[in-house]
Design a protein around this motif. Structure first.
Motif, short mmCIF file in Angstrom:
data_model
loop_
_atom_site.label_atom_id
_atom_site.label_comp_id
_atom_site.label_asym_id
_atom_site.label_seq_id
_atom_site.Cartn_x
_atom_site.Cartn_y
_atom_site.Cartn_z
N GLY A 197 0.58 -1.07 -0.10
CA GLY A 197 -0.08 0.01 0.03
C GLY A 197 0.80 1.36 0.05
N ILE A 198 0.64 2.24 -0.76
CA ILE A 198 1.22 3.37 -0.77
C ILE A 198 0.26 4.58 -0.53
N SER A 199 1.05 5.35 0.34
CA SER A 199 0.25 6.67 0.70
C SER A 199 0.66 7.99 -0.23
N TRP A 200 1.08 9.03 0.20
CA TRP A 200 1.17 10.12 -0.82
C TRP A 200 2.04 11.15 -0.17
N GLY A 201 2.86 11.93 -0.95
CA GLY A 201 3.51 13.09 -0.56
C GLY A 201 5.00 13.15 -0.98
N LYS A 202 5.80 13.98 -0.67
CA LYS A 202 7.15 14.28 -1.27
C LYS A 202 8.07 12.87 -0.92
N VAL A 236 -1.45 -0.96 -3.97
CA VAL A 236 -2.84 -0.14 -3.88
C VAL A 236 -2.56 1.06 -3.13
N PRO A 237 -3.27 2.26 -3.55
CA PRO A 237 -3.48 3.60 -2.90
C PRO A 237 -4.11 3.30 -1.47
N LEU A 238 -3.59 4.19 -0.60
CA LEU A 238 -4.19 3.99 0.79
C LEU A 238 -4.94 5.40 0.90
N ILE A 239 -4.97 6.19 0.05
CA ILE A 239 -5.62 7.28 0.06
C ILE A 239 -5.83 7.71 -1.28
N GLY A 240 -7.20 8.66 -1.26
CA GLY A 240 -7.74 9.01 -2.49
C GLY A 240 -6.37 10.18 -3.28
N GLY A 241 -6.45 10.18 -4.57
CA GLY A 241 -5.20 11.05 -5.18
C GLY A 241 -5.78 11.61 -6.44
N MET A 242 -6.39 12.66 -6.32
CA MET A 242 -6.96 13.23 -7.69
C MET A 242 -6.75 14.65 -7.31
N GLY A 243 -6.63 15.29 -8.52
CA GLY A 243 -6.30 16.71 -8.57
C GLY A 243 -5.52 17.19 -9.74
N ASN A 245 2.49 14.50 -9.22
CA ASN A 245 3.47 13.84 -8.64
C ASN A 245 3.59 12.84 -7.57
N TYR A 246 2.88 13.89 -6.35
CA TYR A 246 2.70 13.46 -5.09
C TYR A 246 1.34 12.49 -4.81
N HIS A 247 0.69 12.54 -5.77
CA HIS A 247 -0.72 11.70 -5.56
C HIS A 247 -0.41 10.24 -5.20
N SER A 248 -1.14 9.87 -4.72
CA SER A 248 -1.34 8.38 -4.50
C SER A 248 -1.45 7.43 -5.76
N ASN A 249 -2.52 7.86 -6.55
CA ASN A 249 -2.53 7.11 -7.91
C ASN A 249 -1.63 7.27 -8.73
N HIS A 250 -1.00 8.23 -8.80
CA HIS A 250 0.01 8.63 -9.69
C HIS A 250 1.28 7.65 -9.30
N LEU A 251 1.68 7.73 -7.97
CA LEU A 251 2.65 7.12 -7.47
C LEU A 251 2.49 5.54 -7.40
N THR A 252 1.11 5.09 -7.31
CA THR A 252 0.76 3.40 -7.48
C THR A 252 1.19 3.20 -8.75
N PHE A 253 0.80 3.99 -9.72
CA PHE A 253 0.87 3.66 -11.17
C PHE A 253 2.44 3.48 -11.63
N GLU A 254 3.27 4.30 -10.96
CA GLU A 254 4.51 4.60 -11.27
C GLU A 254 5.33 3.46 -10.81
N LEU A 255 4.90 3.00 -9.50
CA LEU A 255 5.50 1.72 -8.79
C LEU A 255 5.26 0.48 -9.58
#
Length: 317
Positions: free
Chosen positions: A113-118, A138-145, A150-160
């Motif tokens: 599971g991945i959260s978000w942030g720098k 799996v993202p652990l928190i919402g990530g839209m905007g 590049n800090y958003h959970s969905n983006h980080l989840t996809f990249e990983l």
């Protein structure tokens, strides 16, 4: 201890530590048993005849790791020497260390599971390309905007997932909904509800620890207003994990931000077998200490200055 006995211990210690002889070789030379040689070497340290120093800059960070692991009963602590580097360089190094640690754990687990942030972004950026098709991210928190995507959970989840050549889920929701009513509508969605349930059952979670006021990424992304920051101070929030704001007792504070957060809560995260966090900065020391004392975190990746301050803080409480 008489002079003869001391001289004997000095001779054994010299052969062992300076000449590189094994205990068996020494025993054969002096005509005594190996247990007697072992006892003599132990006495050499007890009587201060021998003092052992590790002459390496890594010795300090290793000592900090061991102290923090013992103090909080942690699974793993990884400390880097970051005093002489810039904040950006240290963050990059921490991301690399966290990436290497997680990479080594992937053969033992199936879900991450991945959260978000720098700090999450630094880890994902440093992650090596690997073939791990059995892993589900799996993202652990919402990530839209639109801001700082590049800090958003969905983006980080996809990249990983791309780096691991594997699959991932997406949480089609913001980290914080505009209203509690809107949150209820979102989490009632089957797609969102299913991802949140999968998130609760991940084998490893990687989360950031934030300060509610100082250098907060949530403010940069527009999730926190000046009014929010003021009310967080009034409610005595000391930190946040996965955008859950908590007090000095490690408990969720009563605040509209917590009511509108879309993701795993602190109790959900606490139940995950391994929770890794990446930490840098004196302003986060209290936030991390409280989270450790509340049993939310199991694994720390941090710089030596933050580690020292954390040990000092924990000794005062």
């Amino acid at each position: 201890m008489d002079t003869k006995e001391r001289k004997f211990i000095v001779k054994i210690a010299k052969l062992y530590y300076l000449e590189g002889w094994t205990q068996s070789q020494i025993a054969k030379k002096v005509g005594l048993s190996r247990p007697i040689i072992s006892k003599a070497l132990k006495q050499a340290k007890e009587k201060d005849i021998v003092e052992i120093y590790i002459k390496d800059e890594a010795a300090h960070t290793v000592e900090l790791e061991m102290q923090l692991e013992k103090r909080y009963g942690l699974k793993e602590v990884l400390v880097i020497a970051g005093k002489n580097g810039s904040r950006e360089k240290t963050q990059s190094q921490l991301g690399s260390v966290a990436a290497n640690y997680l990479a080594k754990r992937l053969d033992e687990v199936r879900t991450v599971g991945i959260s978000w942030g720098k700090s999450m972004q630094a880890m994902v950026e440093a992650f090596p390309n690997m073939e791990k098709p059995h892993i589900h991210i799996v993202p652990l928190i919402g990530g839209m905007g639109q801001s700082h995507v590049n800090y958003h959970s969905n983006h980080l989840t996809f990249e990983l997932a791309q780096k691991l050549n594997t699959r991932s889920s997406y949480l089609y929701a913001p980290a914080v909904a505009e209203t509690t009513e809107f949150k209820k509508e979102i989490i009632a969605s089957k797609d969102v509800a299913e991802v949140l349930e999968v998130g609760k059952k991940v084998d490893i979670a990687v989360v950031g620890v934030g300060h509610p006021v100082i250098q907060t990424t949530m403010k940069e992304l527009g999730y926190l207003s000046e009014e929010d920051i003021q009310t967080l101070q009034e409610t005595e929030a000391v930190g946040d994990i996965n955008s859950n704001f908590y007090n000095a007792a490690g408990e969720l504070i009563r605040h509209s931000l917590n009511d509108r957060q879309i993701g795993l809560c602190l109790e959900d995260i606490k139940k995950i077998p391994e929770v890794i966090t990446i930490v840098q900065g004196a302003h986060k020391v209290e936030s991390v200490r409280v989270a450790l004392e509340a049993g939310i975190l199991t694994t720390l990746v941090l710089d030596d200055q933050t580690a020292e301050l954390l040990l000092e803080s924990s000794s005062l409480n």
